[in-house]
Design an enzyme around this catalytic site. Structure first.
Site, PDB file in Angstrom:
ATOM      1  N   CYS A  20       0.836  -1.208   0.000  1.00 26.62           N
ATOM      2  CA  CYS A  20       0.000   0.000   0.000  1.00 26.62           C
ATOM      3  C   CYS A  20       0.872   1.260   0.000  1.00 26.62           C
ATOM      4  CB  CYS A  20      -0.938  -0.023   1.207  1.00 26.62           C
ATOM      5  SG  CYS A  20      -2.069   1.383   1.245  1.00 26.62           S
TER       6      CYS A  20
ATOM      7  N   CYS B 172      -0.548   4.167   2.000  1.00 28.63           N
ATOM      8  CA  CYS B 172      -0.431   3.983   3.457  1.00 28.63           C
ATOM      9  C   CYS B 172       1.008   4.196   3.921  1.00 28.63           C
ATOM     10  CB  CYS B 172      -0.836   2.566   3.862  1.00 28.63           C
ATOM     11  SG  CYS B 172      -2.368   1.998   3.143  1.00 28.63           S
ATOM     12  N   ASP B 173       1.957   3.631   3.213  1.00 19.32           N
ATOM     13  CA  ASP B 173       3.321   3.532   3.742  1.00 19.32           C
ATOM     14  C   ASP B 173       4.359   4.384   3.003  1.00 19.32           C
ATOM     15  OD1 ASP B 173       2.381   1.757   5.626  1.00 19.32           O
ATOM     16  OD2 ASP B 173       2.777  -0.004   4.396  1.00 19.32           O
TER      17      ASP B 173
END
Ligand SMILES: Cc1cc2nc3c(=O)[nH]c(=O)nc-3n(C[C@H](O)[C@H](O)[C@H](O)COP(=O)(O)OP(=O)(O)OC[C@H]3O[C@@H](n4cnc5c(N)ncnc54)[C@H](O)[C@@H]3O)c2cc1C
Length: 322
Positions: free
Chosen positions: A141, A144-145
């Site tokens: 992701c 997300c990261d």
């Protein structure tokens, strides 16, 4: 037979952010929700250490703690959380009809409304070094990261629209993005290909696959292999993003609910209603675009409100008819 079956007002399938948010709203609306957690209690966020983008946590929070807190909040209002898998469903076509759901291949229960929040699973390459370093620099992701790799060099595997989108996203944050494409062309739309091709700090390597992710505790590099020549090359990176697709956890609903070609449940616009009355879908199981905890939570809230309104309409119809 059916008199002995347990009858539930609102059954929630899945215990990720969508399921717990649906549970909080359903419990507060006195729908007495029962949740089955499935094989991954807490959902996908229990596999990550740091969640930095969920509103309300100024210092960030680790995924398992956040999910434990969501569970506590849902239980505080009376949600009954049960460990178990839903293994089969038999949804009614009738407005006000009762849905039958099988738990762990054995017990059948009845539900007046069902909220599906079974999520999706990211696909991985499934090579040992990638599996070992998941959470240590290997992520599925970028949104997300990606932020954790600000100013660093990363690589991304994939050739579709999502991979191209995520490569562009990473290029904004990271120093350099190496994109590994297995074939000699990309599957992404022409517009997306044009976008990645025009970004200076994205290098696309065609006919290229991951040979091994390098590093002991965290990602330190990548050995790539050209699948035409067999030639290997190592680069230093700190993050590897896998963008080869997601699989929604919706197999048990096949043949009963309308789905797109990849298995995402189709809901009516601006609603969580499926094609079966009283069955609602929320979270990643019906969202192939955003796939974030906060969007999953948002649709979980919508599903509970939709279930509440549906039950109220069923009840008022029954009252008029009686
Ligand atoms: C490594 C990683 C890091 C991430 N980091 C972030 C982040 O920082 N911020 C962010 O916003 N998003 C992040 N995401 C994305 C986020 O986790 C998902 O968008 C979100 O969890 C989706 O929520 P959901 O409730 O739809 O489903 P999920 O979290 O996928 O939960 C699905 C639930 O359904 C259950 N289930 C499945 N099948 C059944 C069944 N048959 N019977 C009963 N239960 C079933 C599972 O056990 C699970 O509890 C990350 C994802 C990953 C993989």
């Amino acid at each position: 037979m059916s008199e002995q079956m347990e009858r539930i007002k609102t059954l929630i399938i899945g215990s990720g952010p969508a399921g717990y948010t649906a549970a909080i709203y359903a419990a507060r609306a006195d729908l007495k929700p029962v949740m089955y957690t499935g094989m991954e209690p807490g959902g996908q966020l229990t596999t990550t250490t740091e969640v930095d983008n969920f509103p309300g946590y100024p210092e960030g929070i680790d995924g398992p703690t956040m999910m434990m807190q969501l569970q506590q909040q849902a239980e505080r209002f009376g949600t009954e959380v049960r460990i178990g898998m839903i293994t089969a469903v038999d949804f009614s076509d009738e407005f006000g009809g009762i849905h039958k759901v099988t738990v762990d291949d054995s017990q059948v229960i009845e539900a007046e409304t069902v909220i599906i929040s079974t999520g999706a699973s990211a696909k991985y390459l499934n090579i040992p070094s990638e599996q070992r370093l998941r959470g240590g620099g290997v992520s599925a992701c970028a949104v997300c990261d990606g932020f954790f790799y600000k100013g660093q060099e990363v690589a991304i595997v994939g050739a579709g629209d999502t991979a191209a989108e995520e490569a562009s996203y990473l290029a904004n944050i990271c120093k350099k993005v190496t994109m590994l494409v297995r074939k000699d062309y990309m599957r992404a739309s022409k517009a997306m290909q044009h976008r990645v091709n025009s970004i200076d700090n994205i290098e696309i390597k065609y006919n290229t696959e991951v040979d091994e992710v390098l590093g002991d505790q965290v990602v330190e590099g990548l050995r790539m292999v050209n699948n035409e020549t067999g030639e290997k090359e190592e680069i230093a990176i700190t993050g590897l993003f896998i963008a080869i697709g997601h699989k929604p956890n919706t197999d048990i609903f096949k043949g009963q609910l309308d789905m797109d070609e990849t298995g995402y449940i189709i809901t009516q616009p601006k609603s969580t209603k499926t094609n079966k009355p009283g069955v609602f879908a929320s979270g990643d199981a019906q969202d192939k675009i955003y796939r974030q905890a906060v969007t999953a939570a948002g649709t979980g809230c919508m599903a509970a409100l939709d279930a509440e309104r549906y039950l109220a309409t069923v009840e008022s119809k029954e009252t008029v008819e009686s």
